[in-house]
Design a protein around this motif. Structure first.
Motif, short mmCIF file in Angstrom:
data_model
loop_
_atom_site.label_atom_id
_atom_site.label_comp_id
_atom_site.label_asym_id
_atom_site.label_seq_id
_atom_site.Cartn_x
_atom_site.Cartn_y
_atom_site.Cartn_z
N UNK A 140 0.84 -1.20 0.00
CA UNK A 140 0.00 0.00 0.00
C UNK A 140 0.88 1.25 0.00
N UNK A 141 0.25 2.39 -0.20
CA UNK A 141 0.97 3.66 -0.22
C UNK A 141 0.60 4.48 1.01
N UNK A 142 1.61 4.91 1.72
CA UNK A 142 1.43 5.77 2.89
C UNK A 142 1.57 7.22 2.44
N UNK A 143 0.73 8.09 2.99
CA UNK A 143 0.76 9.50 2.62
C UNK A 143 1.56 10.32 3.63
N UNK A 144 2.31 11.28 3.08
CA UNK A 144 3.12 12.17 3.89
C UNK A 144 2.81 13.61 3.52
N UNK A 145 2.85 14.48 4.50
CA UNK A 145 2.71 15.92 4.28
C UNK A 145 4.10 16.52 4.31
N UNK A 146 4.45 17.27 3.26
CA UNK A 146 5.78 17.89 3.18
C UNK A 146 5.60 19.40 3.03
N UNK A 147 6.20 20.13 3.95
CA UNK A 147 6.12 21.59 3.94
C UNK A 147 7.53 22.16 3.97
N UNK A 148 7.78 23.13 3.10
CA UNK A 148 9.05 23.86 3.15
C UNK A 148 8.78 25.34 3.32
N UNK A 149 9.71 26.01 3.95
CA UNK A 149 9.71 27.46 4.05
C UNK A 149 11.00 27.94 3.41
N UNK A 150 10.89 28.95 2.57
CA UNK A 150 12.07 29.45 1.86
C UNK A 150 12.68 30.64 2.59
N UNK A 151 13.90 30.95 2.21
CA UNK A 151 14.59 32.10 2.79
C UNK A 151 13.83 33.39 2.51
N UNK A 152 13.10 33.42 1.40
CA UNK A 152 12.30 34.59 1.04
C UNK A 152 10.94 34.66 1.72
N UNK A 153 10.63 33.68 2.59
CA UNK A 153 9.37 33.70 3.33
C UNK A 153 8.23 32.96 2.67
N UNK A 154 8.49 32.30 1.56
CA UNK A 154 7.44 31.53 0.89
C UNK A 154 7.24 30.20 1.60
N UNK A 155 6.00 29.68 1.56
CA UNK A 155 5.69 28.37 2.14
C UNK A 155 5.06 27.52 1.07
N UNK A 156 5.63 26.34 0.86
CA UNK A 156 5.12 25.36 -0.11
C UNK A 156 4.70 24.11 0.66
N UNK A 157 3.60 23.51 0.21
CA UNK A 157 3.10 22.30 0.86
C UNK A 157 2.65 21.31 -0.20
N UNK A 158 2.95 20.04 0.03
CA UNK A 158 2.53 19.00 -0.91
C UNK A 158 2.31 17.70 -0.16
N UNK A 159 1.59 16.78 -0.82
CA UNK A 159 1.41 15.44 -0.31
C UNK A 159 2.29 14.52 -1.15
N UNK A 160 2.99 13.61 -0.47
CA UNK A 160 3.86 12.65 -1.15
C UNK A 160 3.42 11.23 -0.76
N UNK A 161 3.41 10.35 -1.74
CA UNK A 161 3.08 8.95 -1.50
C UNK A 161 4.34 8.10 -1.42
N UNK A 162 4.39 7.21 -0.44
CA UNK A 162 5.51 6.30 -0.26
C UNK A 162 4.97 4.88 -0.17
N UNK A 163 5.28 4.07 -1.19
CA UNK A 163 4.79 2.70 -1.22
C UNK A 163 5.62 1.82 -0.29
N UNK A 164 4.94 0.95 0.42
CA UNK A 164 5.60 0.01 1.32
C UNK A 164 5.91 -1.25 0.51
N UNK A 165 7.17 -1.64 0.55
CA UNK A 165 7.67 -2.75 -0.27
C UNK A 165 6.99 -4.07 0.10
N UNK A 166 6.63 -4.80 -0.96
CA UNK A 166 6.07 -6.13 -0.78
C UNK A 166 7.20 -7.14 -0.66
N UNK A 167 7.00 -8.19 0.10
CA UNK A 167 8.01 -9.25 0.22
C UNK A 167 7.52 -10.48 -0.48
#
Length: 104
Positions: free
Chosen positions: A77-104
């Motif tokens: 399955x894919x686990x969801x992550x929230x990723x937020x960055x703040x830049x030196x110029x004061x901007x804020x970016x936010x995104x969702x990233x998917x990380x699949x869990x490896x099958x054995x």
């Protein structure tokens, strides 16, 4: 939604990166801070540490397992992550990233 290509193996501690070079070059800015939060509740995945590479344009996150039983139950399955960055110029970016869990 961004998805990392390499799956995460519950038996590993592993790093992943997000390259923001295109976005940062487009606005002549660099990343000041970065935060990753596991959105998927009770996944057993944990953020071990985060950093920003020396260019100020690539964020790095290390994942580990906080509960091996929970994480192994989510193989394929894919686990969801929230990723937020703040830049030196004061901007804020936010995104969702998917990380699949490896099958054995």
């Amino acid at each position: 939604m961004l998805k990392w290509v390499a799956p995460f193996d519950p038996d590993e501690t592993k790093d992943y990166s997000r390259n923001w070079t295109e976005e940062m070059d487009g606005i002549s800015d660099t990343i000041l801070s970065s935060q990753f939060v596991v959105i998927t509740v009770d996944s057993g995945l944990a953020v071990a540490s985060t950093s920003i590479d020396p260019s100020g344009k690539i964020t790095i996150v290390w994942f580990t397992t906080s509960n091996i039983t929970q994480l192994r139950a989510l193989r394929g399955t894919t686990i969801l992550l929230d990723h937020t960055i703040t830049t030196s110029g004061g901007r804020i970016y936010n995104e969702t990233i998917g990380l699949k869990i490896k099958e054995k």
